[in-house]
Design a protein around this motif. Structure first.
Motif, mmCIF file in Angstrom:
data_model
loop_
_atom_site.group_PDB
_atom_site.id
_atom_site.type_symbol
_atom_site.label_atom_id
_atom_site.label_comp_id
_atom_site.label_asym_id
_atom_site.label_seq_id
_atom_site.Cartn_x
_atom_site.Cartn_y
_atom_site.Cartn_z
ATOM 1 N N GLY A 1 -50.610 110.904 124.658
ATOM 2 C CA GLY A 1 -49.084 110.671 124.522
ATOM 3 C C GLY A 1 -49.034 111.081 122.644
ATOM 4 N N TYR A 2 -47.771 111.298 122.275
ATOM 5 C CA TYR A 2 -47.482 111.545 121.033
ATOM 6 C C TYR A 2 -45.874 111.237 120.859
ATOM 7 C CZ TYR A 2 -45.803 116.129 122.560
ATOM 8 O OH TYR A 2 -45.069 117.275 123.251
ATOM 9 N N ALA A 3 -45.550 111.098 119.690
ATOM 10 C CA ALA A 3 -44.266 110.873 119.068
ATOM 11 C C ALA A 3 -44.140 111.585 117.837
ATOM 12 C CB ALA A 3 -43.867 109.390 119.274
ATOM 13 N N THR A 4 -42.871 112.056 117.476
ATOM 14 C CA THR A 4 -42.457 112.514 116.270
ATOM 15 C C THR A 4 -41.189 112.100 115.880
ATOM 16 O OG1 THR A 4 -42.512 114.659 114.847
ATOM 17 C CG2 THR A 4 -41.779 114.993 117.334
ATOM 18 N N TYR A 5 -40.886 112.261 114.469
ATOM 19 C CA TYR A 5 -39.553 111.847 114.190
ATOM 20 C C TYR A 5 -39.352 112.706 112.691
ATOM 21 C CZ TYR A 5 -42.474 108.573 111.423
ATOM 22 O OH TYR A 5 -43.530 107.969 110.631
#
Length: 120
Positions: A113-117
């Protein structure tokens, strides 16, 4: 400092993700479709994250307004760190709407998984 910077953190290992190849791209045509995708892109800059997981020198000091994306070669990083990843590449598309503002686009990464902002 580059107009666009990034920082990659490996949340599975709990440390900065050093050595992640990353490139900054822009659609090759300014006549892109409504979603900004043309299938063809121009690479503006490329590099890799440093020991702190940061890419501070990624492209010019100023970019024109428009659509861009950061592409992270996660397959290379996972292979180097002995992890089996699900996503061989992560592409983060974003709109640069203010030519005077700095754009920092962090990536939180794990093998599945990954997340960004938008950072500061």
């Amino acid at each position: 400092m580059s107009h666009v910077t990034t920082h990659v953190l490996d949340t599975a290992l709990g440390r900065p993700a050093a050595g992640v190849p990353v490139r900054l791209e822009r659609p090759a045509s300014h006549n892109a479709g409504a979603d900004g995708h043309t299938g063809s892109r121009t690479v503006i800059a490329s590099g890799a994250t440093d020991d702190d997981g940061r890419a501070r020198d990624l492209g010019p000091d100023r970019l024109a307004e428009g659509s861009y994306r950061l592409v992270f070669d996660t397959a290379h990083y996972f292979a180097r760190t002995g992890q089996q990843g699900f996503y061989p590449e992560v592409a983060v598309a974003f709109e640069l709407a203010d030519e005077e503002a700095h754009y920092h686009v962090p990536l939180l990464l794990s093998p599945f998984g990954y997340a960004t902002y938008r950072g500061s």
